[in-house]
Design a protein around this motif. Structure first.
Motif, PDB file in Angstrom:
ATOM      1  N   HIS A 106      30.867  53.204  42.748  1.00  0.00           N
ATOM      2  CA  HIS A 106      30.684  54.655  42.761  1.00  0.00           C
ATOM      3  C   HIS A 106      30.817  55.311  44.118  1.00  0.00           C
ATOM      4  CE1 HIS A 106      26.234  53.850  43.419  1.00  0.00           C
ATOM      5  NE2 HIS A 106      26.539  52.815  42.668  1.00  0.00           N
ATOM      6  N   GLY A 107      31.102  54.602  45.188  1.00  0.00           N
ATOM      7  CA  GLY A 107      31.609  55.214  46.403  1.00  0.00           C
ATOM      8  C   GLY A 107      30.606  55.703  47.421  1.00  0.00           C
ATOM      9  N   VAL A 108      29.585  56.435  47.004  1.00  0.00           N
ATOM     10  CA  VAL A 108      28.645  57.034  47.956  1.00  0.00           C
ATOM     11  C   VAL A 108      27.926  55.982  48.798  1.00  0.00           C
ATOM     12  CG1 VAL A 108      26.583  58.477  48.191  1.00  0.00           C
ATOM     13  CG2 VAL A 108      28.387  59.125  46.583  1.00  0.00           C
ATOM     14  N   PRO A 109      27.461  54.851  48.232  1.00  0.00           N
ATOM     15  CA  PRO A 109      26.814  53.846  49.092  1.00  0.00           C
ATOM     16  C   PRO A 109      27.721  53.341  50.202  1.00  0.00           C
ATOM     17  CG  PRO A 109      26.323  53.394  46.793  1.00  0.00           C
ATOM     18  CD  PRO A 109      27.365  54.473  46.810  1.00  0.00           C
ATOM     19  N   GLU A 110      29.013  53.219  49.929  1.00  0.00           N
ATOM     20  CA  GLU A 110      29.933  52.757  50.959  1.00  0.00           C
ATOM     21  C   GLU A 110      30.038  53.766  52.102  1.00  0.00           C
ATOM     22  OE1 GLU A 110      30.450  52.357  47.722  1.00  0.00           O
ATOM     23  OE2 GLU A 110      30.362  50.161  47.736  1.00  0.00           O
ATOM     24  N   VAL A 111      29.991  55.056  51.761  1.00  0.00           N
ATOM     25  CA  VAL A 111      30.022  56.086  52.807  1.00  0.00           C
ATOM     26  C   VAL A 111      28.723  56.052  53.616  1.00  0.00           C
ATOM     27  CG1 VAL A 111      30.202  58.559  53.263  1.00  0.00           C
ATOM     28  CG2 VAL A 111      31.567  57.531  51.438  1.00  0.00           C
ATOM     29  N   MET A 112      27.602  55.891  52.943  1.00  0.00           N
ATOM     30  CA  MET A 112      26.318  55.790  53.645  1.00  0.00           C
ATOM     31  C   MET A 112      26.323  54.597  54.601  1.00  0.00           C
ATOM     32  SD  MET A 112      23.925  56.547  50.306  1.00  0.00           S
ATOM     33  CE  MET A 112      22.336  56.430  51.120  1.00  0.00           C
ATOM     34  N   TYR A 113      26.843  53.478  54.145  1.00  0.00           N
ATOM     35  CA  TYR A 113      26.911  52.283  54.994  1.00  0.00           C
ATOM     36  C   TYR A 113      27.826  52.517  56.191  1.00  0.00           C
ATOM     37  CZ  TYR A 113      27.996  47.515  56.446  1.00  0.00           C
ATOM     38  OH  TYR A 113      28.177  46.375  57.194  1.00  0.00           O
ATOM     39  N   ALA A 114      28.963  53.165  55.955  1.00  0.00           N
ATOM     40  CA  ALA A 114      29.896  53.430  57.058  1.00  0.00           C
ATOM     41  C   ALA A 114      29.262  54.323  58.110  1.00  0.00           C
ATOM     42  CB  ALA A 114      31.168  54.077  56.517  1.00  0.00           C
ATOM     43  N   ILE A 115      28.507  55.320  57.685  1.00  0.00           N
ATOM     44  CA  ILE A 115      27.879  56.243  58.634  1.00  0.00           C
ATOM     45  C   ILE A 115      26.791  55.555  59.437  1.00  0.00           C
ATOM     46  CG2 ILE A 115      26.341  58.250  58.771  1.00  0.00           C
ATOM     47  CD1 ILE A 115      27.993  59.551  56.593  1.00  0.00           C
ATOM     48  N   HIS A 116      25.950  54.777  58.782  1.00  0.00           N
ATOM     49  CA  HIS A 116      24.768  54.221  59.439  1.00  0.00           C
ATOM     50  C   HIS A 116      24.995  52.862  60.092  1.00  0.00           C
ATOM     51  CE1 HIS A 116      21.924  57.289  58.055  1.00  0.00           C
ATOM     52  NE2 HIS A 116      22.641  57.313  56.940  1.00  0.00           N
ATOM     53  N   ALA A 429       9.652  59.186  40.616  1.00  0.00           N
ATOM     54  CA  ALA A 429      10.687  58.163  40.737  1.00  0.00           C
ATOM     55  C   ALA A 429      10.489  57.345  42.005  1.00  0.00           C
ATOM     56  CB  ALA A 429      12.075  58.801  40.742  1.00  0.00           C
ATOM     57  N   GLY A 430      10.085  58.008  43.102  1.00  0.00           N
ATOM     58  CA  GLY A 430       9.814  57.286  44.336  1.00  0.00           C
ATOM     59  C   GLY A 430       8.636  56.343  44.209  1.00  0.00           C
ATOM     60  N   THR A 431       7.684  56.692  43.351  1.00  0.00           N
ATOM     61  CA  THR A 431       6.538  55.810  43.102  1.00  0.00           C
ATOM     62  C   THR A 431       6.944  54.606  42.267  1.00  0.00           C
ATOM     63  OG1 THR A 431       5.056  57.724  43.173  1.00  0.00           O
ATOM     64  CG2 THR A 431       4.201  55.712  42.151  1.00  0.00           C
ATOM     65  N   LEU A 432       7.828  54.833  41.301  1.00  0.00           N
ATOM     66  CA  LEU A 432       8.237  53.756  40.401  1.00  0.00           C
ATOM     67  C   LEU A 432       9.238  52.799  41.035  1.00  0.00           C
ATOM     68  CD1 LEU A 432       8.702  55.851  37.115  1.00  0.00           C
ATOM     69  CD2 LEU A 432       6.792  54.335  37.695  1.00  0.00           C
ATOM     70  N   SER A 433      10.063  53.310  41.949  1.00  0.00           N
ATOM     71  CA  SER A 433      11.114  52.485  42.537  1.00  0.00           C
ATOM     72  C   SER A 433      11.346  52.909  43.980  1.00  0.00           C
ATOM     73  CB  SER A 433      12.415  52.632  41.730  1.00  0.00           C
ATOM     74  OG  SER A 433      13.479  51.943  42.344  1.00  0.00           O
ATOM     75  N   HIS A 434      11.383  51.944  44.875  1.00  0.00           N
ATOM     76  CA  HIS A 434      11.560  52.243  46.296  1.00  0.00           C
ATOM     77  C   HIS A 434      12.949  52.780  46.587  1.00  0.00           C
ATOM     78  CE1 HIS A 434      11.176  51.855  50.643  1.00  0.00           C
ATOM     79  NE2 HIS A 434      12.319  51.194  50.658  1.00  0.00           N
ATOM     80  N   ASP A 435      13.948  52.309  45.860  1.00  0.00           N
ATOM     81  CA  ASP A 435      15.334  52.659  46.157  1.00  0.00           C
ATOM     82  C   ASP A 435      15.901  53.656  45.175  1.00  0.00           C
ATOM     83  OD1 ASP A 435      16.347  51.034  48.484  1.00  0.00           O
ATOM     84  OD2 ASP A 435      15.491  49.438  47.253  1.00  0.00           O
ATOM     85  N   SER A 436      16.867  54.437  45.657  1.00  0.00           N
ATOM     86  CA  SER A 436      17.622  55.335  44.796  1.00  0.00           C
ATOM     87  C   SER A 436      18.802  54.580  44.183  1.00  0.00           C
ATOM     88  CB  SER A 436      18.143  56.524  45.603  1.00  0.00           C
ATOM     89  OG  SER A 436      19.192  56.106  46.472  1.00  0.00           O
ATOM     90  N   ILE A 437      19.542  55.248  43.336  1.00  0.00           N
ATOM     91  CA  ILE A 437      20.709  54.619  42.712  1.00  0.00           C
ATOM     92  C   ILE A 437      21.766  54.282  43.752  1.00  0.00           C
ATOM     93  CG2 ILE A 437      22.006  56.758  42.227  1.00  0.00           C
ATOM     94  CD1 ILE A 437      22.550  55.512  39.414  1.00  0.00           C
ATOM     95  N   TYR A 438      21.733  54.964  44.894  1.00  0.00           N
ATOM     96  CA  TYR A 438      22.686  54.700  45.963  1.00  0.00           C
ATOM     97  C   TYR A 438      22.209  53.599  46.901  1.00  0.00           C
ATOM     98  CZ  TYR A 438      24.637  59.172  44.422  1.00  0.00           C
ATOM     99  OH  TYR A 438      25.178  60.184  43.667  1.00  0.00           O
ATOM    100  N   THR A 439      20.962  53.693  47.359  1.00  0.00           N
ATOM    101  CA  THR A 439      20.477  52.711  48.335  1.00  0.00           C
ATOM    102  C   THR A 439      20.226  51.344  47.715  1.00  0.00           C
ATOM    103  OG1 THR A 439      18.166  53.417  48.027  1.00  0.00           O
ATOM    104  CG2 THR A 439      19.436  54.519  49.751  1.00  0.00           C
ATOM    105  N   LEU A 440      19.975  51.287  46.409  1.00  0.00           N
ATOM    106  CA  LEU A 440      19.733  49.993  45.781  1.00  0.00           C
ATOM    107  C   LEU A 440      20.979  49.113  45.847  1.00  0.00           C
ATOM    108  CD1 LEU A 440      17.831  48.114  44.318  1.00  0.00           C
ATOM    109  CD2 LEU A 440      18.476  49.207  42.155  1.00  0.00           C
ATOM    110  N   LYS A 441      22.143  49.704  45.739  1.00  0.00           N
ATOM    111  CA  LYS A 441      23.379  48.925  45.834  1.00  0.00           C
ATOM    112  C   LYS A 441      23.477  48.245  47.200  1.00  0.00           C
ATOM    113  CE  LYS A 441      28.401  49.137  45.336  1.00  0.00           C
ATOM    114  NZ  LYS A 441      29.571  49.961  44.955  1.00  0.00           N
ATOM    115  N   LEU A 442      23.084  48.960  48.240  1.00  0.00           N
ATOM    116  CA  LEU A 442      23.132  48.397  49.589  1.00  0.00           C
ATOM    117  C   LEU A 442      22.031  47.356  49.795  1.00  0.00           C
ATOM    118  CD1 LEU A 442      23.840  51.666  51.607  1.00  0.00           C
ATOM    119  CD2 LEU A 442      25.466  49.870  50.977  1.00  0.00           C
ATOM    120  N   ARG A 443      20.848  47.639  49.278  1.00  0.00           N
ATOM    121  CA  ARG A 443      19.751  46.686  49.463  1.00  0.00           C
ATOM    122  C   ARG A 443      20.063  45.359  48.775  1.00  0.00           C
ATOM    123  NH1 ARG A 443      14.530  47.140  51.029  1.00  0.00           N
ATOM    124  NH2 ARG A 443      14.609  49.410  51.014  1.00  0.00           N
ATOM    125  N   ARG A 444      20.766  45.413  47.661  1.00  0.00           N
ATOM    126  CA  ARG A 444      21.139  44.185  46.964  1.00  0.00           C
ATOM    127  C   ARG A 444      22.113  43.353  47.785  1.00  0.00           C
ATOM    128  NH1 ARG A 444      21.463  44.116  41.320  1.00  0.00           N
ATOM    129  NH2 ARG A 444      23.733  43.990  41.412  1.00  0.00           N
TER     130      ARG A 444
END
Length: 586
Positions: A106-116, A429-444
């Motif tokens: 889905h693309g957005v995690p790759e952009v986040m990774y490239a930036i950071h 949602a932040g209480t139920l899960s630490h990661d968002s749909i975008y950051t979870l892909k990177l954390r994995r």
């Protein structure tokens, strides 16, 4: 002592010219990125529409009734949807595997990774491969969105332009964010949401230096989008309003349900991707084609899952479906999108999140209206609010969620329930899960964007072990002109200010001192004590890795003061940290 006129010439004037020149370059590049993002969004939409016509024979198969046949192969009837995703997979599978693996998903995690983590560096080929792969995925029936791809396409164009212009790393990151903002702005006709998408999801911080450039890029792209795609809102809706205070309680409940749906969507998405990884043993380029057959069976059962699905979303908002159908569409969309991404498809999760929210909100609104007929509820309002709330629960981007639904619908009358439901969904949602749909892909993949890149070499090192000597300090009664002289002599942008008894008071910057000389008629009477900025320091006993966030702050251009009690005992320079890292890596 040099005259006031002398203080404003020479190095100061040169630095001013350089600064203005850099700002002009950034503004021009931001406009260019906006133009590229705007035309990129238009071209990508055309690609999606063309691919949809080729693979389905219709402008939007999800908006058709029944199972219409493909005009080129009428003998297959509606069964062509079983083969369409497989044929599409045979096209984009090898394309992604051979030329740009970053284009998968889905693309957005790759952009986040490239930036950071990569200084904003995104290969130029990603824009072309992502555009083609996502267009074929969506056009052949993939149940994904086009917004994630346009973010990656715009970001790749911004990165390429920044590197061609030889900008520094911060400049590259800025133009990457400009490209993403421009893509969102042009696609949704939502320039404000595009700006905050870039800050909230990609950059993670609202920096004044970046704000102007990103706004310029988003406005430019939005203007181009409006010229070629029209100026109509994404959803043309009747006017909604909250008639009873009791409705706010219902919107709180909707926020809770939206958080559960957002978190469930995230978990199912990656569970199905894990299942694909566990069972697939063939070449990666073939995986989308084989998976396409399974997706085709889903489309045969639920043709409304073909492509992005905006006609079905709009139908839900306008109250065209029964509650059971809405809930069935919600479950089907989670499965179809997760299956598309898991099998290696290329497309976004933004639009699916909106789809889920519309189904949830419309079903909730209809159910609440049946149970509470006296309130005369409008299910369409709950559908619109549900779209924002589910997206916020999945992405943890509440500001973007509120702004984009406001711009998409143009409905200010529901802004308060919209904000309320989004806030509840984001917190829960932040209480139920630490990661968002975008950051979870990177954390994995072992990447945590909330932490700095590898700083293990600094663990256990105290600030006092690497701090340098105290630079020449200024007294609070010193004149601004004398302070400028001291800054020039020391070749520094920042110097500390101390009291007569040696207590640390703060710092004075070259910009502040120079501004005092040029801004007022009585500048000769300005003293350092009037210009001092209270900038917190670090202690000599503080751990170096804990001080990194402060040291890398935009204001810490010349390092940080090291303070013990009220006394200035040293100065922490960035190059001292670099030397420490270099010495431990040998």
């Amino acid at each position: 002592m040099p005259s006031r006129a002398a203080a404003t010439t020479g190095p100061g004037r040169l630095l001013g010219r350089v600064s203005r020149s850099e700002n002009t370059v950034l503004i021009v590049l931001a406009v260019v990125v906006g133009v590229l993002g705007g035309f990129g969004a238009i071209a990508f939409r055309w690609l999606v529409e063309t691919a949809t016509w080729i693979f389905s024979g219709h402008a939007d198969y999800a908006g058709t009734t029944g199972h219409p046949e493909h005009p080129w192969i009428p003998w297959l009837g509606g069964f062509f949807v079983v083969l369409a995703p497989a044929v599409g997979g045979l096209i984009y599978g090898p394309l992604v595997q051979r030329f740009a693996k970053e284009a998968r998903g889905h693309g957005v995690p790759e952009v986040m990774y490239a930036i950071h983590r990569r200084g904003g560096r995104i290969p130029a080929r990603v824009a072309f491969v992502k555009a083609l792969a996502s267009a074929v995925t969506i056009g052949s029936g993939g149940s994904v969105g086009r917004e994630g791809p346009i973010v990656q396409i715009g970001s790749a164009m911004g990165s390429s332009l920044a590197r061609a212009a030889r900008l520094d790393e911060n400049g590259v990151r800025m133009l990457v964010a400009c490209g993403a903002a421009g893509g969102i702005a042009a696609t949704f006709n939502a320039p404000i949401a595009g700006v905050f998408f870039a800050f909230e999801l990609l950059l993670g911080t609202l920096a004044a230096r970046s704000f102007g450039a990103i706004v310029i890029s988003a406005v430019t792209a939005s203007v181009i989008g409006r010229i070629f795609l029209g100026d109509e809102p994404f959803l043309v809706l009747p006017e909604f309003q909250v008639s009873h205070l009791a409705e706010y309680g219902l919107y709180v409940i909707l926020g809770v349900l939206a958080a559960l749906v957002g978190v469930t969507f995230t978990r199912v998405l990656y569970k199905i991707e894990d299942a694909w990884d566990a069972v697939w043993r063939g070449p990666e380029w073939l995986r989308p084609a084989v998976g396409g057959l399974g997706l085709g069976l889903i489309l045969l059962a639920v043709p409304q899952m073909y492509g992005v699905g905006y006609p079905v979303l709009e139908g839900a908002v306008l109250g065209e479906y029964a509650v059971w159908f809405l809930l069935a569409m919600l479950i089907a969309k989670i499965v179809a999108t997760s299956f598309t991404i898991g099998m290696g498809g290329s497309g976004g999760v933004f639009a699916p999140s909106l789809f889920l929210g519309a189904m949830l909100g419309a079903a909730f609104g209809q159910g609440a209206d049946a149970l509470l007929p006296g309130l005369d509820l409008d299910a369409g309002a709950y559908a619109v609010v549900g779209m924002a709330a589910v997206f916020a629960g999945a992405s943890r981007a509440p500001i973007t969620a509120v702004l984009i639904l406001f711009e998409l619908s143009g409905e200010y009358t529901i802004i308060l329930p919209l904000m309320l439901a989004v806030a509840v969904s984001t917190v829960l949602a932040g209480t139920l899960s630490h990661d968002s749909i975008y950051t979870l892909k990177l954390r994995r993949r072992g990447i945590d964007l909330t932490k700095r890149a590898d700083t293990r070499a600094l663990a256990g090192v105290a600030v006092g072990d690497v701090m340098g000597a105290v630079p020449p300090a200024l007294r609070r009664g010193m004149s601004a002109a004398e302070a400028v002289d001291r800054l020039v002599d020391a070749r520094r942008h920042v110097l500390p200010v101390v009291s007569a008894d040696g207590r640390y008071l703060g710092v004075i910057t070259s910009a502040t001192a120079a501004g005092a000389l040029t801004g007022d008629d009585d500048a000769d009477e300005v003293i350092v004590g009037q210009l001092v900025e209270r900038r917190p320091g670090v202690g000599p006993g503080d751990m170096l890795d804990d001080a990194l966030d402060h040291l890398l702050d935009e204001e810490a251009t010349d390092g940080l003061p090291v303070v013990e009690g009220d006394a200035l005992v040293g100065w922490l320079h960035q190059d001292a940290v670099l030397r420490r890292l270099a010495s431990t890596s040998r």
